[in-house]
Design a protein around this motif. Structure first.
Motif, PDB file in Angstrom:
ATOM      1  N   TYR A   1      26.759  35.703  38.206  1.00  0.00           N
ATOM      2  CA  TYR A   1      26.731  36.037  36.779  1.00  0.00           C
ATOM      3  C   TYR A   1      28.125  35.843  36.175  1.00  0.00           C
ATOM      4  O   TYR A   1      29.109  36.337  36.699  1.00  0.00           O
ATOM      5  CB  TYR A   1      26.270  37.481  36.566  1.00  0.00           C
ATOM      6  N   ARG A   2      28.188  35.090  35.093  1.00  0.00           N
ATOM      7  CA  ARG A   2      29.463  34.919  34.389  1.00  0.00           C
ATOM      8  C   ARG A   2      29.249  35.136  32.909  1.00  0.00           C
ATOM      9  O   ARG A   2      28.195  34.814  32.373  1.00  0.00           O
ATOM     10  CB  ARG A   2      30.003  33.496  34.561  1.00  0.00           C
ATOM     11  N   VAL A   3      30.301  35.637  32.246  1.00  0.00           N
ATOM     12  CA  VAL A   3      30.213  35.814  30.797  1.00  0.00           C
ATOM     13  C   VAL A   3      30.306  34.428  30.156  1.00  0.00           C
ATOM     14  O   VAL A   3      29.540  34.066  29.279  1.00  0.00           O
ATOM     15  CB  VAL A   3      31.347  36.729  30.299  1.00  0.00           C
TER      16      VAL A   3
ATOM     17  N   ASN B   1      40.944  38.477  38.614  1.00  0.00           N
ATOM     18  CA  ASN B   1      40.170  38.416  37.367  1.00  0.00           C
ATOM     19  C   ASN B   1      41.016  38.870  36.183  1.00  0.00           C
ATOM     20  O   ASN B   1      40.997  38.251  35.125  1.00  0.00           O
ATOM     21  CB  ASN B   1      38.943  39.321  37.450  1.00  0.00           C
TER      22      ASN B   1
ATOM     23  N   SER C   1      34.871  30.240  33.529  1.00  0.00           N
ATOM     24  CA  SER C   1      34.976  30.657  34.924  1.00  0.00           C
ATOM     25  C   SER C   1      35.146  29.435  35.827  1.00  0.00           C
ATOM     26  O   SER C   1      36.000  29.403  36.710  1.00  0.00           O
ATOM     27  CB  SER C   1      33.732  31.459  35.319  1.00  0.00           C
TER      28      SER C   1
ATOM     29  N   ILE D   1      35.150  42.291  27.732  1.00  0.00           N
ATOM     30  CA  ILE D   1      33.818  41.832  28.134  1.00  0.00           C
ATOM     31  C   ILE D   1      32.807  42.416  27.160  1.00  0.00           C
ATOM     32  O   ILE D   1      32.677  43.640  27.070  1.00  0.00           O
ATOM     33  CB  ILE D   1      33.490  42.311  29.568  1.00  0.00           C
TER      34      ILE D   1
ATOM     35  N   LYS E   1      43.337  36.106  35.397  1.00  0.00           N
ATOM     36  CA  LYS E   1      42.658  34.889  34.913  1.00  0.00           C
ATOM     37  C   LYS E   1      42.019  35.081  33.545  1.00  0.00           C
ATOM     38  O   LYS E   1      42.123  34.248  32.675  1.00  0.00           O
ATOM     39  CB  LYS E   1      41.543  34.485  35.897  1.00  0.00           C
ATOM     40  N   TYR E   2      41.266  36.199  33.409  1.00  0.00           N
ATOM     41  CA  TYR E   2      40.490  36.377  32.169  1.00  0.00           C
ATOM     42  C   TYR E   2      41.172  37.312  31.178  1.00  0.00           C
ATOM     43  O   TYR E   2      40.833  37.320  30.012  1.00  0.00           O
ATOM     44  CB  TYR E   2      39.096  36.922  32.482  1.00  0.00           C
TER      45      TYR E   2
ATOM     46  N   ASP F   1      43.435  45.357  31.889  1.00  0.00           N
ATOM     47  CA  ASP F   1      44.078  44.194  31.269  1.00  0.00           C
ATOM     48  C   ASP F   1      44.008  44.304  29.754  1.00  0.00           C
ATOM     49  O   ASP F   1      43.364  45.213  29.217  1.00  0.00           O
ATOM     50  CB  ASP F   1      43.449  42.893  31.779  1.00  0.00           C
TER      51      ASP F   1
ATOM     52  N   GLY G   1      36.403  29.635  39.432  1.00  0.00           N
ATOM     53  CA  GLY G   1      35.618  30.783  39.914  1.00  0.00           C
ATOM     54  C   GLY G   1      34.261  30.377  40.446  1.00  0.00           C
ATOM     55  O   GLY G   1      33.690  29.369  40.036  1.00  0.00           O
ATOM     56  N   THR G   2      33.735  31.181  41.360  1.00  0.00           N
ATOM     57  CA  THR G   2      32.407  30.914  41.901  1.00  0.00           C
ATOM     58  C   THR G   2      31.377  31.896  41.339  1.00  0.00           C
ATOM     59  O   THR G   2      30.191  31.711  41.539  1.00  0.00           O
ATOM     60  CB  THR G   2      32.389  31.074  43.431  1.00  0.00           C
ATOM     61  N   GLY G   3      31.849  32.952  40.670  1.00  0.00           N
ATOM     62  CA  GLY G   3      30.914  33.948  40.134  1.00  0.00           C
ATOM     63  C   GLY G   3      30.417  34.912  41.203  1.00  0.00           C
ATOM     64  O   GLY G   3      29.450  35.630  40.996  1.00  0.00           O
ATOM     65  N   LEU G   4      31.079  34.924  42.360  1.00  0.00           N
ATOM     66  CA  LEU G   4      30.645  35.822  43.440  1.00  0.00           C
ATOM     67  C   LEU G   4      31.615  36.977  43.640  1.00  0.00           C
ATOM     68  O   LEU G   4      31.303  37.943  44.337  1.00  0.00           O
ATOM     69  CB  LEU G   4      30.527  35.043  44.756  1.00  0.00           C
ATOM     70  N   GLY G   5      32.808  36.874  43.023  1.00  0.00           N
ATOM     71  CA  GLY G   5      33.866  37.854  43.246  1.00  0.00           C
ATOM     72  C   GLY G   5      33.418  39.297  43.061  1.00  0.00           C
ATOM     73  O   GLY G   5      33.568  40.136  43.952  1.00  0.00           O
ATOM     74  N   LEU G   6      32.806  39.587  41.911  1.00  0.00           N
ATOM     75  CA  LEU G   6      32.444  40.980  41.625  1.00  0.00           C
ATOM     76  C   LEU G   6      31.260  41.450  42.471  1.00  0.00           C
ATOM     77  O   LEU G   6      31.158  42.640  42.770  1.00  0.00           O
ATOM     78  CB  LEU G   6      32.128  41.160  40.134  1.00  0.00           C
TER      79      LEU G   6
HETATM   80  N1  LIG Z   1      39.086  41.237  33.502  1.00  0.00           N
HETATM   81  C1  LIG Z   1      38.105  40.494  32.945  1.00  0.00           C
HETATM   82  N2  LIG Z   1      38.099  40.207  31.622  1.00  0.00           N
HETATM   83  C2  LIG Z   1      37.114  39.467  31.066  1.00  0.00           C
HETATM   84  N3  LIG Z   1      36.066  38.948  31.761  1.00  0.00           N
HETATM   85  C3  LIG Z   1      36.015  39.201  33.077  1.00  0.00           C
HETATM   86  C4  LIG Z   1      37.023  39.986  33.746  1.00  0.00           C
HETATM   87  N4  LIG Z   1      36.676  40.065  35.052  1.00  0.00           N
HETATM   88  C5  LIG Z   1      35.533  39.371  35.195  1.00  0.00           C
HETATM   89  N5  LIG Z   1      35.133  38.837  34.032  1.00  0.00           N
HETATM   90  C6  LIG Z   1      33.906  38.058  33.790  1.00  0.00           C
HETATM   91  O1  LIG Z   1      32.996  38.348  34.847  1.00  0.00           O
HETATM   92  C7  LIG Z   1      32.563  37.144  35.478  1.00  0.00           C
HETATM   93  C8  LIG Z   1      32.276  37.414  36.937  1.00  0.00           C
HETATM   94  O2  LIG Z   1      33.483  37.671  37.648  1.00  0.00           O
HETATM   95  P1  LIG Z   1      33.572  37.305  39.188  1.00  0.00           P
HETATM   96  O3  LIG Z   1      34.882  37.764  39.684  1.00  0.00           O
HETATM   97  O4  LIG Z   1      32.347  37.815  39.838  1.00  0.00           O
HETATM   98  O5  LIG Z   1      33.444  35.721  39.200  1.00  0.00           O
HETATM   99  P2  LIG Z   1      34.558  34.592  38.932  1.00  0.00           P
HETATM  100  O6  LIG Z   1      35.888  35.195  38.691  1.00  0.00           O
HETATM  101  O7  LIG Z   1      33.978  33.693  37.903  1.00  0.00           O
HETATM  102  O8  LIG Z   1      34.554  33.831  40.296  1.00  0.00           O
HETATM  103  P3  LIG Z   1      35.284  34.274  41.670  1.00  0.00           P
HETATM  104  O9  LIG Z   1      35.782  35.666  41.515  1.00  0.00           O
HETATM  105  O10 LIG Z   1      34.187  34.163  42.676  1.00  0.00           O
HETATM  106  O11 LIG Z   1      36.336  33.276  41.881  1.00  0.00           O
HETATM  107  C9  LIG Z   1      33.664  36.149  35.217  1.00  0.00           C
HETATM  108  O12 LIG Z   1      33.188  34.828  35.247  1.00  0.00           O
HETATM  109  C10 LIG Z   1      34.142  36.552  33.827  1.00  0.00           C
HETATM  110  O13 LIG Z   1      33.289  35.946  32.869  1.00  0.00           O
END
Ligand SMILES: Nc1ncnc2c1ncn2[C@@H]1O[C@H](COP(=O)(O)OP(=O)(O)OP(=O)(O)O)[C@@H](O)[C@H]1O
Ligand SMILES: [Mg+2]
Length: 351
Positions: A302-304, A249, A309, A289, A252-253, A284, A314-319
């Motif tokens: 849940y995604r911002v 994350n 994402s 956020i 990526k973000y 980072d 992303g699948t939105g399941l990571g966190l």
């Molecule tokens: N370091 C970060 N900076 C900014 N936004 C973040 C960061 N980490 C997570 N997010 C936000 O939180 C959301 C949820 O993160 P999560 O890891 O659960 O899902 P994902 O990364 O979209 O998918 P996955 O991890 O399943 O591949 C992300 O879609 C992003 O919008």
């Protein structure tokens, strides 16, 4: 049964119990009713306490001769509470002239947690279906095109096959994440027994992500306070998954700042943990956020920024997976939006 036995039994029930006469006047309440509604209920009209038209109608029917009735009502206080209500006539059928000696028993059982779990399950199924449906729709669309208009167009075929491959990989990722989430949830009550080395896990995570970091032009900077030895009770594969998710994350973000700091230190005290803890911070310097999203960030799907994402695969399941693994390790996850720039995710694990 003598009253001496019945009253403590009623007081021990988790449901609120009311006994009323034929004028709906309350003649007895148990402990739960006193605690959840009011300590002084005896003598009041039941309708003054539970103001619900369906409940009133059901009571009237019982007074007129019906034996029992069951219904579900919602009572709006500071939050909405859902009750399962059971009303039963006690003893013989009422005679209109004998309303004062006529009795009915009413129990109110709070079923809000069950309702909430059902709603969550429905939402979850709806979310999963939606997440699977979008790539599937894209794939079906391209199959149609390839069978029809693009049948002999070599260039279009290559391009469409590429997109179809990408979309099917997205579905595989989603299913893998769902399986991983349900496995973690199933093991959440079992404390991990093995001793694992956090430093080795973090170093392996960084090595695994180095191709992604290079592709995104991000430098991962590892800092280990005083070269501590960090052994914790944990499951190696699950902890790897935690740090992979968080660092991925951050790249990526949060990659806009070109740097991700990973800091390991020891703390004598940590929020929500009884003894000393280790903390791994992943910091980072990206877009950060917005504060209003922080409380919901670890919810499934849940995604911002959904578009961003998805575009990043992303699948939105990571966190959500991270949260459950950390909980299984009796640790804490803390998410902060850094005021100057970026976000930081801290994982606290008991030492
Ligand atoms: N370091 C970060 N900076 C900014 N936004 C973040 C960061 N980490 C997570 N997010 C936000 O939180 C959301 C949820 O993160 P999560 O890891 O659960 O899902 P994902 O990364 O979209 O998918 P996955 O991890 O399943 O591949 C992300 O879609 C992003 O919008
Ligand atoms: Mg993620």
């Amino acid at each position: 049964m003598p009253q001496k036995i019945i009253l403590p039994v009623l007081d021990g029930l988790s449901a609120a119990i009311f006994i009323i006469d034929g004028n709906r006047k309350i003649t007895f309440v148990n402990k739960t009713a006193r605690r959840n509604f009011d300590p002084d209920l005896v003598g009041l009209d039941f309708v003054q306490v539970i103001r619900n038209p369906d409940c009133l109608k059901a009571i009237e029917k019982i007074i007129k001769g019906r034996k029992s009735s069951q219904l579900e009502i919602g009572i709006q206080g500071t939050i909405l509470t859902t009750y399962r209500v059971n009303i039963s006539r006690l003893g013989a059928k009422s005679k209109p002239q004998d309303l004062e000696n006529w009795r009915a028993i009413i129990s109110l059982e709070d079923i809000s947690p069950i309702r909430e779990a059902l709603t969550m399950r429905t939402d979850f199924v709806a979310n999963v279906s939606h997440e699977l449906r979008s790539p599937l729709t894209a794939i079906s669309g391209f199959i149609e095109t390839l069978k029809g208009t693009a049948k002999n167009d070599h260039e279009a075929r290559e391009k469409f096959l590429g997109i179809m491959e990408e979309q099917s990989q997205r579905m595989v990722r989603l299913i893998d994440d769902l399986l991983s989430l349900s496995k973690v949830q199933a093991s959440e009550h079992l404390l991990p027994k093995n001793s694992v080395d956090l430093v080795a896990i973090i170093k392996q995570t960084i090595a695994t992500l180095s191709p992604l970091a290079a592709a995104e032009d991000v430098k991962i900077n590892l800092e280990i306070a005083d070269n501590i030895e960090a052994m914790v009770k944990g499951e190696r594969d699950q902890l790897l998954q935690v740090f992979l998710n968080l660092m991925e994350n951050a790249i990526k973000y949060g990659g806009d700042g070109n740097q991700v700091d990973v800091v390991l230190s020891a703390k004598a005290k940590a929020p929500g943990i009884a003894g000393p803890a280790f903390v791994v911070e992943i910091i980072d310097q990206g877009i950060g956020i917005p504060r209003e999203h922080l409380p919901r960030l670890t919810e499934r799907f849940y995604r911002v920024d959904t578009g961003r994402s998805r575009q990043k695969g992303g699948t939105g399941l990571g966190l959500a997976i991270v949260k459950h693994i950390v909980a299984r390790h009796r640790g804490r996850l803390q998410i902060k939006n850094n005021d100057d720039r970026g976000a930081s995710f801290s994982v606290f694990l008991p030492q």
